[in-house]
Design an enzyme around this catalytic site. Structure first.
Site, PDB file in Angstrom:
ATOM      1  CB  CYS A  99      25.932   7.398  36.789  1.00 48.21           C
ATOM      2  SG  CYS A  99      27.383   6.746  35.962  1.00 48.21           S
ATOM      3  CD  GLU A 153      24.581   4.772  29.257  1.00 47.91           C
ATOM      4  OE1 GLU A 153      24.355   4.314  30.386  1.00 47.91           O
ATOM      5  OE2 GLU A 153      24.580   4.081  28.225  1.00 47.91           O
TER       6      GLU A 153
HETATM    7  P1  NAP Z   1      21.195  16.919  34.218  1.00 49.70           P
HETATM    8  O1  NAP Z   1      20.794  18.081  35.015  1.00 49.70           O
HETATM    9  O2  NAP Z   1      20.165  16.007  33.731  1.00 49.70           O
HETATM   10  O3  NAP Z   1      22.053  17.493  33.015  1.00 49.70           O
HETATM   11  C1  NAP Z   1      22.672  16.640  32.108  1.00 49.70           C
HETATM   12  C2  NAP Z   1      23.060  17.412  30.868  1.00 49.70           C
HETATM   13  O4  NAP Z   1      21.876  17.826  30.191  1.00 49.70           O
HETATM   14  C3  NAP Z   1      23.834  18.684  31.148  1.00 49.70           C
HETATM   15  O5  NAP Z   1      24.805  18.840  30.178  1.00 49.70           O
HETATM   16  C4  NAP Z   1      22.768  19.746  31.032  1.00 49.70           C
HETATM   17  O6  NAP Z   1      23.310  21.002  30.691  1.00 49.70           O
HETATM   18  C5  NAP Z   1      21.965  19.197  29.894  1.00 49.70           C
HETATM   19  N1  NAP Z   1      20.645  19.758  29.761  1.00 49.70           N
HETATM   20  C6  NAP Z   1      19.750  20.016  30.745  1.00 49.70           C
HETATM   21  N2  NAP Z   1      18.636  20.530  30.209  1.00 49.70           N
HETATM   22  C7  NAP Z   1      18.831  20.605  28.876  1.00 49.70           C
HETATM   23  C8  NAP Z   1      18.053  21.067  27.775  1.00 49.70           C
HETATM   24  N3  NAP Z   1      16.837  21.536  27.943  1.00 49.70           N
HETATM   25  N4  NAP Z   1      18.592  20.982  26.539  1.00 49.70           N
HETATM   26  C9  NAP Z   1      19.830  20.503  26.332  1.00 49.70           C
HETATM   27  N5  NAP Z   1      20.606  20.070  27.333  1.00 49.70           N
HETATM   28  C10 NAP Z   1      20.112  20.110  28.597  1.00 49.70           C
HETATM   29  O7  NAP Z   1      22.231  16.020  35.017  1.00 49.70           O
HETATM   30  P2  NAP Z   1      23.525  16.494  35.814  1.00 49.70           P
HETATM   31  O8  NAP Z   1      23.022  17.183  37.052  1.00 49.70           O
HETATM   32  O9  NAP Z   1      24.486  17.187  34.973  1.00 49.70           O
HETATM   33  O10 NAP Z   1      24.176  15.122  36.182  1.00 49.70           O
HETATM   34  C11 NAP Z   1      23.764  14.347  37.266  1.00 49.70           C
HETATM   35  C12 NAP Z   1      22.916  13.205  36.819  1.00 49.70           C
HETATM   36  O11 NAP Z   1      23.536  12.480  35.780  1.00 49.70           O
HETATM   37  C13 NAP Z   1      22.690  12.214  37.917  1.00 49.70           C
HETATM   38  O12 NAP Z   1      21.325  11.904  37.976  1.00 49.70           O
HETATM   39  C14 NAP Z   1      23.518  10.995  37.500  1.00 49.70           C
HETATM   40  O13 NAP Z   1      23.032   9.771  37.961  1.00 49.70           O
HETATM   41  C15 NAP Z   1      23.490  11.085  36.030  1.00 49.70           C
HETATM   42  N6  NAP Z   1      24.675  10.434  35.450  1.00 49.70           N
HETATM   43  C16 NAP Z   1      24.517   9.296  34.748  1.00 49.70           C
HETATM   44  C17 NAP Z   1      25.625   8.673  34.184  1.00 49.70           C
HETATM   45  C18 NAP Z   1      25.503   7.403  33.394  1.00 49.70           C
HETATM   46  O14 NAP Z   1      26.464   7.024  32.717  1.00 49.70           O
HETATM   47  N7  NAP Z   1      24.392   6.727  33.410  1.00 49.70           N
HETATM   48  C19 NAP Z   1      26.884   9.224  34.332  1.00 49.70           C
HETATM   49  C20 NAP Z   1      27.011  10.393  35.058  1.00 49.70           C
HETATM   50  C21 NAP Z   1      25.887  10.990  35.616  1.00 49.70           C
HETATM   51  P3  NAP Z   1      23.413  22.206  31.765  1.00 49.70           P
HETATM   52  O15 NAP Z   1      24.373  21.771  32.783  1.00 49.70           O
HETATM   53  O16 NAP Z   1      23.900  23.322  30.945  1.00 49.70           O
HETATM   54  O17 NAP Z   1      22.027  22.380  32.304  1.00 49.70           O
END
Ligand code: NAP
Length: 674
Positions: A297, A258
């Protein structure tokens, strides 16, 4: 001030932050608030614990037992939600935002609990669809069955919904019978940690069914196998990186993503500024921009309106945004809180600057806005952009500023509106505000393939509508392309992401035992007494009653016609009935046959059968003419306990004539005392 120590829960024990821990700042002051992460976490031990202890314990439960567990967990969380609210302010969220994240998450769990009880069997196997007839005589049949995956579900969540994000995945996972390892985003993991503590301390969860990683996940993804699932929510960039993990590719590990998406909202060409839909549109846009400070999102990133309405909409949205007070989310009069961190603020401003290369900012200046909070917090104002040339622009269609940032664009006609919306290359949701169902139909046909959800609202539905931005547990959430190509929730559909669908082929006797549901052709058990005298618990699947025959006479048909008023010509007029290609002449009413069937199989005295609650799949297969003799076979097909006092018995009912040809078939539903 000492930092909150945010632990992981691994292999049955709480593990405090250790080597490699990260400091998390408060969103509202920018000051260090908590510490999380520990590179010493043993990923393999966590996976083994889930697979060897949690999985078997969950799989031993039936769907109904797991559903009851979900309901109890949701109740415990609900009782302690004040503590979650108190902590969650630190992420920058307001009380209204908490209702979406915390109450929304708990509500989602309740819905899965209820769907598990009502739509899934009290059994270990879920039957997907009906039996498929694979042979002429019915001795070889097919049935799709779903059984829980025997690995572990890794849930990687985004920072914006620390509670909902976890529960919307955890509920279907546990209902499927699969253990989970939850890895929240580090920035807001302290809220998730508290919710996990509440659930674990309730004692409701079998050992090994829920573990938590606060901080980095180490090399866990490199250790996944064919029975594991990764369910990821976050940015497209992270998803792209993680789905290329060699172990995930080599072992075909399911990867549900997602991602972010450039969602749109379209104002229908039929809507004029004096129509109720105009206000509705403006309200939805302003609300979507500012809820969770735009960190949703599903937020509306692109506002698509008829060219003639551009200035009207800019004026009306700006007027609403002016009223949005920005500041400390704990203050009662704050309408919009902070972004999750100053790093996020820098990212949003950088993305807004990119959008600014193609669009003019017509509302909100990040360098000059009224703030009722700590200037060191991660605050930004809502920012509205206007792009005059959406056809050549690119950034406005592919840059997600994950904050209160939206771009407005004008369209020439509805085709143009949909073209602009589809340039998002796959969205979680597009909304359409129109009162014209033809406009709605057009948009669904042309934009459906690009969207996981299309939300239509107008004066008829606005009082009860749930909002452009709210994914609901009953409906699928996800979207094609840019949105990740994944799908979550959607009721029982969401449970299937954690189960394997298997096509099982065999004889009726095999399928009946595997599915816990009688199949025509499977052996019958002669009932030891009339089945209506037997309790829910005593009845066996396959138990069968054969009735005596009853001759249907012309008098019966005429009597029934007069009594009910159903004097349709096929029952009353021999010549007219004979001209009908389906009938040889006058025939018995289908409803007369049903009534006679009930008269044949009923046991009239007070007994365990409490009520007839319905009838499914009724088919009339062959006409019954005066003089035919019908008889009934009544078989216990399936039993579903409803509560301590009674359960639903589904009976397979077949009516045959004097030549043993089936004339009608249906499933009868009754409630029977235990
Ligand atoms: P993100 O930076 O992509 O991180 C998402 C998750 O991935 C976090 O738990 C992060 O952990 C983890 N992660 C990052 N690098 C990783 C790695 N190398 N190995 C394992 N895990 C890793 O996104 P975010 O900043 O948290 O959230 C914002 C984004 O999420 C926005 O773009 C939004 O649109 C999207 N979103 C989508 C939905 C949907 O349902 N489609 C819902 C909510 C948000 P860490 O925090 O520890 O780095």
């Amino acid at each position: 001030m000492s930092l909150h120590q945010i632990s992981s829960f691994a292999n049955g024990a709480w593990v405090p932050p250790g080597p490699g821990a990260r400091t998390i700042a408060s969103a509202i002051t920018g000051a260090p608030f908590a510490s999380a992460g520990n590179t010493d976490l043993d990923a393999q031990a966590m996976l083994d614990h889930a697979r060897d202890i949690g999985g078997p314990a969950l799989r031993a439960l039936t769907f109904h037992q797991r559903a009851k567990m979900l309901k109890a967990l949701a109740q415990v969380l609900s009782e302690q939600k004040q503590a979650l609210y108190d902590l969650s302010f630190e992420t920058g969220a307001t009380q209204k935002d908490h209702l979406i994240d915390i109450d929304g998450g708990i509500g989602t769990m309740f819905v899965f609990a209820s769907k598990g009880r009502r739509e899934m069997p009290d059994a270990h196997v879920y039957l997907d669809g009906d039996v498929e007839q694979l042979s002429r005589n019915g001795t070889f049949l097919g049935q799709h069955v779903c059984t829980p995956l025997q690995g572990v579900a890794i849930h990687i969540n985004a920072f914006n919904f620390p509670v909902w994000g976890m529960l919307e995945k955890l509920a279907p996972t546990l209902l499927a019978g699969v253990p989970a390892i939850v890895k929240p985003a580090t920035n807001s993991c302290y809220v998730t940690e508290l919710a996990v503590r509440i659930m674990l301390e309730s004692g409701l969860l079998p050992d090994g069914s829920l573990q938590l990683v606060s901080g980095g996940i180490g090399d866990m993804l490199d250790r996944l196998g064919c029975q594991d699932v990764v369910s990821f929510t976050g940015s497209a960039d992270t998803a792209l990186k993680l789905r290329q993990t060699p172990a995930i590719l080599q072992n075909s590990v399911r990867f549900v993503a997602e991602q972010d998406s450039l969602n749109a909202s379209i104002l229908g060409s039929d809507v004029t500024p004096d129509a109720p839909e105009f206000d509705l549109f403006v309200k939805e846009v302003a609300r979507e921009m500012t809820t969770k400070a735009g960190q949703k999102c599903t937020a509306i990133r692109r506002i698509i309106v008829p060219e003639t309405q551009v200035q009207n909409v800019i004026d009306a949205v700006s007027a609403r945004l002016t009223k949005v007070t920005i500041g400390d989310p704990r203050a009662d009069d704050t309408r919009m809180g902070a972004l999750v961190s100053n790093a996020q603020k820098a990212d949003v401003l950088a993305k807004a600057a990119l959008i600014g290369q193609e669009a003019n900012r017509v509302f909100g200046d990040p360098d000059a806005f009224e703030l009722n909070g700590d200037p060191n917090g991660a605050f930004v104002p809502p920012m509205l952009f206007h792009c005059t040339d959406p056809d050549t622009a690119q950034r406005v269609h592919d840059t997600e500023a994950f904050g209160p940032v939206s771009t407005l664009m004008g369209y020439r006609d509805l085709n143009h509106a949909v073209e602009i919306a589809n340039r998002g290359q796959g969205s979680l949701v597009t909304s359409l505000i129109t009162h014209d169902p033809q406009v709605a139909r057009d948009v669904v046909l042309k934009a459906g393939a690009y969207n996981g959800r299309i939300y239509i609202n107008d004066r008829d539905s606005m009082a009860e509508s749930t909002g452009h931005g709210s994914p609901l547990p009953h409906m699928v959430h996800g979207g094609p392309g840019r949105a990740g190509g994944g799908e979550e929730m959607g009721g029982v559909r969401g449970v299937m992401h954690y189960m394997q669908r298997t096509a099982v082929q065999g004889s009726p006797r095999m399928l009946a035992t595997i599915g816990g549901k009688w199949v025509p052709g499977a052996p019958e058990i002669t009932t030891p007494a009339h089945p209506f005298t037997r309790s829910f618990d005593a009845l066996e699947i396959g138990e069968t009653l054969h009735t005596a025959p009853r001759v249907v006479t012309l008098d019966d048909i005429e009597h029934f016609a007069r009594f009910t008023g159903d004097t349709f010509y096929a029952h009353m007029d021999e010549a007219a009935a004979a001209r009908n290609p389906f009938f040889p002449g006058r025939v018995a009413h289908g409803y007369l046959l049903l009534s006679f069937a009930a008269g044949l199989f009923v046991e009239p005295n007070e007994g365990p059968v409490l009520a007839n609650t319905g009838l499914d799949g009724l088919r009339f297969m062959k006409p019954v003419v005066p003089g035919d003799a019908i008889k009934v076979r009544l078989t216990v097909k399936q039993k579903t306990q409803r509560n301590e006092e009674y359960g639903e018995v589904r009976w397979h009912v077949t009516l045959t004539n004097q030549d043993d040809e089936p004339v009608a078939e249906y499933e009868l539903l009754t409630m029977c005392a235990r």
